[in-house]
Motif scaffolding. Structure first.
Motif, PDB file in Angstrom:
ATOM      1  N   GLN A 147       0.809  -1.203   0.050  1.00 43.00           N
ATOM      2  CA  GLN A 147       0.057   0.067   0.042  1.00 43.00           C
ATOM      3  C   GLN A 147       0.792   1.364   0.076  1.00 43.00           C
ATOM      4  O   GLN A 147       0.807   2.085   0.962  1.00 43.00           O
ATOM      5  CB  GLN A 147      -0.973  -0.147   1.272  1.00 43.00           C
ATOM      6  CG  GLN A 147      -2.156  -1.028   0.916  1.00 43.00           C
ATOM      7  CD  GLN A 147      -3.127  -0.905   1.877  1.00 43.00           C
ATOM      8  OE1 GLN A 147      -3.395  -0.190   2.832  1.00 43.00           O
ATOM      9  NE2 GLN A 147      -4.512  -1.473   1.537  1.00 43.00           N
ATOM     10  N   GLN A 148       1.764   1.410  -1.017  1.00 45.95           N
ATOM     11  CA  GLN A 148       2.545   2.655  -1.246  1.00 45.95           C
ATOM     12  C   GLN A 148       2.573   2.913  -2.695  1.00 45.95           C
ATOM     13  O   GLN A 148       2.295   2.236  -3.565  1.00 45.95           O
ATOM     14  CB  GLN A 148       3.964   2.199  -0.613  1.00 45.95           C
ATOM     15  CG  GLN A 148       4.632   1.234  -1.315  1.00 45.95           C
ATOM     16  CD  GLN A 148       6.032   0.855  -0.446  1.00 45.95           C
ATOM     17  OE1 GLN A 148       6.332   1.075   0.657  1.00 45.95           O
ATOM     18  NE2 GLN A 148       6.975   0.293  -1.134  1.00 45.95           N
ATOM     19  N   ILE A 149       3.259   3.988  -2.615  1.00 45.18           N
ATOM     20  CA  ILE A 149       3.180   4.531  -4.274  1.00 45.18           C
ATOM     21  C   ILE A 149       4.656   4.788  -4.653  1.00 45.18           C
ATOM     22  O   ILE A 149       5.355   5.447  -3.510  1.00 45.18           O
ATOM     23  CB  ILE A 149       2.481   5.996  -4.431  1.00 45.18           C
ATOM     24  CG1 ILE A 149       0.905   5.498  -4.170  1.00 45.18           C
ATOM     25  CG2 ILE A 149       2.788   6.405  -6.051  1.00 45.18           C
ATOM     26  CD1 ILE A 149       0.417   6.651  -3.587  1.00 45.18           C
ATOM     27  N   GLU A 150       5.240   4.061  -5.642  1.00 45.10           N
ATOM     28  CA  GLU A 150       6.662   4.084  -5.560  1.00 45.10           C
ATOM     29  C   GLU A 150       7.080   5.047  -7.056  1.00 45.10           C
ATOM     30  O   GLU A 150       6.599   4.638  -8.044  1.00 45.10           O
ATOM     31  CB  GLU A 150       7.253   2.917  -5.976  1.00 45.10           C
ATOM     32  CG  GLU A 150       7.270   1.821  -4.831  1.00 45.10           C
ATOM     33  CD  GLU A 150       7.643   0.242  -5.128  1.00 45.10           C
ATOM     34  OE1 GLU A 150       8.237   0.174  -5.934  1.00 45.10           O
ATOM     35  OE2 GLU A 150       7.085  -0.462  -4.270  1.00 45.10           O
ATOM     36  N   ILE A 151       7.567   6.099  -6.622  1.00 43.31           N
ATOM     37  CA  ILE A 151       7.570   7.189  -7.980  1.00 43.31           C
ATOM     38  C   ILE A 151       9.169   7.140  -8.437  1.00 43.31           C
ATOM     39  O   ILE A 151      10.128   7.112  -7.657  1.00 43.31           O
ATOM     40  CB  ILE A 151       7.464   8.517  -7.196  1.00 43.31           C
ATOM     41  CG1 ILE A 151       5.984   8.818  -7.013  1.00 43.31           C
ATOM     42  CG2 ILE A 151       7.406   9.779  -8.378  1.00 43.31           C
ATOM     43  CD1 ILE A 151       5.393  10.071  -6.277  1.00 43.31           C
ATOM     44  N   HIS A 152       9.221   6.957  -9.769  1.00 43.51           N
ATOM     45  CA  HIS A 152      10.455   7.300 -10.343  1.00 43.51           C
ATOM     46  C   HIS A 152      10.585   8.229 -11.394  1.00 43.51           C
ATOM     47  O   HIS A 152       9.881   8.449 -11.982  1.00 43.51           O
ATOM     48  CB  HIS A 152      10.831   5.782 -11.169  1.00 43.51           C
ATOM     49  CG  HIS A 152      10.921   4.427 -10.285  1.00 43.51           C
ATOM     50  ND1 HIS A 152      11.888   3.934  -9.720  1.00 43.51           N
ATOM     51  CD2 HIS A 152       9.753   3.751  -9.892  1.00 43.51           C
ATOM     52  CE1 HIS A 152      11.547   3.018  -8.872  1.00 43.51           C
ATOM     53  NE2 HIS A 152      10.310   2.838  -8.949  1.00 43.51           N
TER      54      HIS A 152
END
Length: 190
Positions: A147-152
């Motif tokens: 339940q997380q957002i991984e931003i690249h």
């Protein structure tokens, strides 16, 4: 005696020809990645729900400033002739023809988003590398498991040089288009 296996690597043109002659059917859930025709995982209801939520939310937020495309191909042929991925969500620059004449290219893309549960490892490795090599400016993984957002962001030499994890009630922004999101907007129903 050792048997060697030969693999056939496909180009985008060959991939499309397989569809034209009916070897790949419209109902087949496949995508072309690095010359391989990859069977995509079945979509469970949690994954589908997040894609639907993102679609509705992004259309409301971005209105006519962008095209929101769900599970449709992007054209990376400027960089590769052997890949045509189908990200869960593409936020592309607005075009009056809604990309009916050609798929969005890397120059059209603001953000690519993959919703990940069963595909998390592939999305973090294969897809992340592919998108960085194609200079996609921003790539998000909506990680349903953690339940997380991984931003690249900041692709250079085939790698993203910035990674941010959003895992609590935080507000975050897209760098390529005026868009502000809140973690709770995406994970409010989970």
């Amino acid at each position: 005696m050792t048997l060697s296996q030969n693999r056939k690597s496909f180009t985008r043109k060959e991939y499309h020809k397989l569809a034209e002659v009916g070897i790949i059917k419209e109902t087949d859930r496949v995508e072309l990645i690095n010359g391989d025709i990859i069977t995509m995982s079945p979509i469970n209801s949690t994954h589908a729900g997040m894609v639907n939520l993102l679609n509705k939310f992004l259309i409301k937020k971005l209105d006519d400033r962008a095209i929101i495309s769900c599970q449709n191909p992007i054209d990376l042929s400027h960089y590769f002739d052997n890949s045509e991925p189908e990200p869960d969500i593409t936020i592309a620059r607005f075009k009056a023809d809604y990309y009916s004449n050609a798929h969005p290219t890397e120059k059209d893309v603001h953000v690519l988003i993959e919703v990940s549960d069963t595909t998390l490892d592939k999305d973090r490795t294969t897809k992340c590398t592919l998108y960085a090599q194609a200079n996609i400016p921003e790539y998000w993984i909506i990680n349903l498991i953690d339940q997380q957002i991984e931003i690249h962001r900041k692709p250079k030499n085939g790698e993203y040089h910035f990674k941010q994890i959003i895992s609590q009630k935080e507000i975050f922004n897209c760098e390529t288009i005026d868009l502000e999101l809140n973690y709770t907007d995406l994970f409010k129903i989970y």
